[in-house]
Write an enzyme that holds these catalytic residues in place. Structure first.
Site, PDB file in Angstrom:
ATOM      1  N   ARG A 166      -5.770  -1.295 -13.380  1.00 22.03           N
ATOM      2  CA  ARG A 166      -5.687   0.024 -12.747  1.00 22.03           C
ATOM      3  C   ARG A 166      -4.733   0.982 -13.491  1.00 22.03           C
ATOM      4  O   ARG A 166      -4.207   1.922 -12.892  1.00 22.03           O
ATOM      5  CB  ARG A 166      -5.248  -0.081 -11.277  1.00 22.03           C
ATOM      6  CG  ARG A 166      -6.143  -0.934 -10.420  1.00 22.03           C
ATOM      7  CD  ARG A 166      -7.556  -0.366 -10.293  1.00 22.03           C
ATOM      8  NE  ARG A 166      -8.346  -1.169  -9.381  1.00 22.03           N
ATOM      9  CZ  ARG A 166      -9.104  -2.210  -9.740  1.00 22.03           C
ATOM     10  NH1 ARG A 166      -9.158  -2.559 -11.014  1.00 22.03           N
ATOM     11  NH2 ARG A 166      -9.792  -2.894  -8.858  1.00 22.03           N
ATOM     12  N   SER A 242     -10.011   1.593  -1.969  1.00 19.13           N
ATOM     13  CA  SER A 242      -8.855   0.695  -1.964  1.00 19.13           C
ATOM     14  C   SER A 242      -7.576   1.502  -2.119  1.00 19.13           C
ATOM     15  O   SER A 242      -7.376   2.165  -3.143  1.00 19.13           O
ATOM     16  CB  SER A 242      -8.968  -0.327  -3.096  1.00 19.13           C
ATOM     17  OG  SER A 242     -10.121  -1.112  -2.938  1.00 19.13           O
ATOM     18  N   GLU A 342      -2.679   2.539  -5.070  1.00 16.14           N
ATOM     19  CA  GLU A 342      -3.601   2.839  -6.159  1.00 16.14           C
ATOM     20  C   GLU A 342      -3.966   4.313  -6.140  1.00 16.14           C
ATOM     21  O   GLU A 342      -4.285   4.910  -7.166  1.00 16.14           O
ATOM     22  CB  GLU A 342      -4.863   1.973  -6.019  1.00 16.14           C
ATOM     23  CG  GLU A 342      -5.878   2.153  -7.125  1.00 16.14           C
ATOM     24  CD  GLU A 342      -7.047   1.196  -6.978  1.00 16.14           C
ATOM     25  OE1 GLU A 342      -8.117   1.525  -7.514  1.00 16.14           O
ATOM     26  OE2 GLU A 342      -6.895   0.144  -6.360  1.00 16.14           O
TER      27      GLU A 342
END
Length: 346
Positions: A166, A242, A342
């Site tokens: 990520r 998410s 995130e």
């Protein structure tokens, strides 16, 4: 190029937060991007580089300029002369899942496990999106961009972008320095399914599909079905997918966690240095802390997947942040791990 002042960003973030920006600019070509870069340099005001808004949480109005590539499907196929390997060169404002769909239908493989991830191609190169054992870094060959400080066109090799879980250099030392115009994905003519993540294999068994005869189209359909059952539709319930990254811990930390929590869920991975490590599912920890389905004000945790924070209707960005902090506190108290968002919080 389109420009508007005092513009609502309600339809430019999937959380459905109604905040405004002073100026909104949508650019439609590389030439536009060069002109936008000049405007940003000359204005000396804050600016925000925005994709589809699927990884963004707004907590206030943005007193500056928001710039985004025009949303359109713009894709070209490039076949290498030496090995006949296909690459897809995609406009930054192309919806990423449309590219996955195109690739599967035309027999270009490598994107199947990334099906139905929201957002645009430009953002995929920034976020290093991933799901079900796949990361987009594994297929990105080039990223084209306009350097804001000079207006110069640059091309980065995927290997130069510092990709990890990520993460990318576009999120760190290159942050806000480039307007990404095109992303090229190098794919394959050979279908090699990745089935070892999540409940893909169990779904194959339920459907009676022999994995040796599985097609890419079938795998895409299965992943879409799994995601739709687990994830809320942002058109109905505001969310950014998410919300937290899954913590990755070393072997010593893992052993301590396993001793304290015998039913610990985990995946064996390699860390950024290639060393054995363990990924602990953030959603599982949040569920263990009793947050699944709960709300704090008008923000809540999705009842089918604890990794998803949702806008239950009229929530402010600050309400979502307050919920985030409460969850982080409880996970830290229970497991000793820090949950990092995130989602980009502005």
């Amino acid at each position: 190029m389109k420009t508007a002042e005092h513009y609502s960003l309600l339809h430019h973030n999937t959380f459905g937060i109604d905040q405004q920006c002073d100026v909104f600019v949508e650019w439609e070509s590389e030439a536009d991007a060069v002109a936008v870069a000049r405007q940003l340099r000359d204005s000396h005001k804050p600016y925000l580089l925005l994709g589809g808004g699927s990884n963004l949480l707004l907590t206030d109005d943005f007193h500056g300029t928001v710039v985004t590539p025009a949303r359109r499907f713009d894709l070209s196929v490039i076949m290498s002369y030496d090995d006949n390997v296909p690459s897809l060169r995609c406009w930054a404002g192309t919806t990423f899942d449309d590219v996955v769909d195109y690739a599967v239908r035309h027999g270009y493989y490598g994107l199947e496990n990334l099906s139905l991830i929201p957002g645009e191609c430009g953002a995929s190169a920034v976020q290093n999106i991933g799901a079900y054992g796949a990361e987009v870094k594994d297929v990105i060959s080039e990223v084209e961009a306009i350097e804001i400080s000079t207006g110069r066109r640059v091309v980065f090799k995927g290997s130069d972008c510092g990709y990890s879980y990520r993460q990318s250099r576009f999120k760190h030392e290159w942050k806000d320095q480039y307007l990404i115009t095109y992303v090229t994905y190098r794919l394959s003519r050979q279908f090699k399914p990745e089935l070892d993540y999540g409940n893909i294999r169990s779904r194959l068994e339920q459907l009676g599909i022999d994995e040796t005869k599985l097609t890419a189209a079938q795998l895409r359909d299965i992943i879409i079905d799994i995601r739709r059952q687990k994830l809320p539709d942002p058109e109905v319930t505001g969310n950014a997918g998410s919300f937290f990254m899954n913590p990755i811990v070393d072997a010593a930390t893992f052993q301590q966690l396993k001793a304290a929590h015998p039913d610990l869920h985990y995946f064996e991975v390699n860390d950024a240095k290639g060393q054995p490590a363990y990924k602990i599912p953030a959603g599982w920890m949040i569920d263990q802390c009793g947050w699944k389905g709960r709300s704090l004000g008008r923000a809540g945790v999705y009842d089918k997947q604890a990794l998803i924070l949702v806008n239950r209707g009229g929530a402010t960005g600050q309400e979502v942040v307050d919920l985030m902090h409460a969850i982080q506190h409880d996970v830290k108290e229970t497991f000793g791990l820090d949950l990092k968002p995130e989602v980009n919080i502005l």
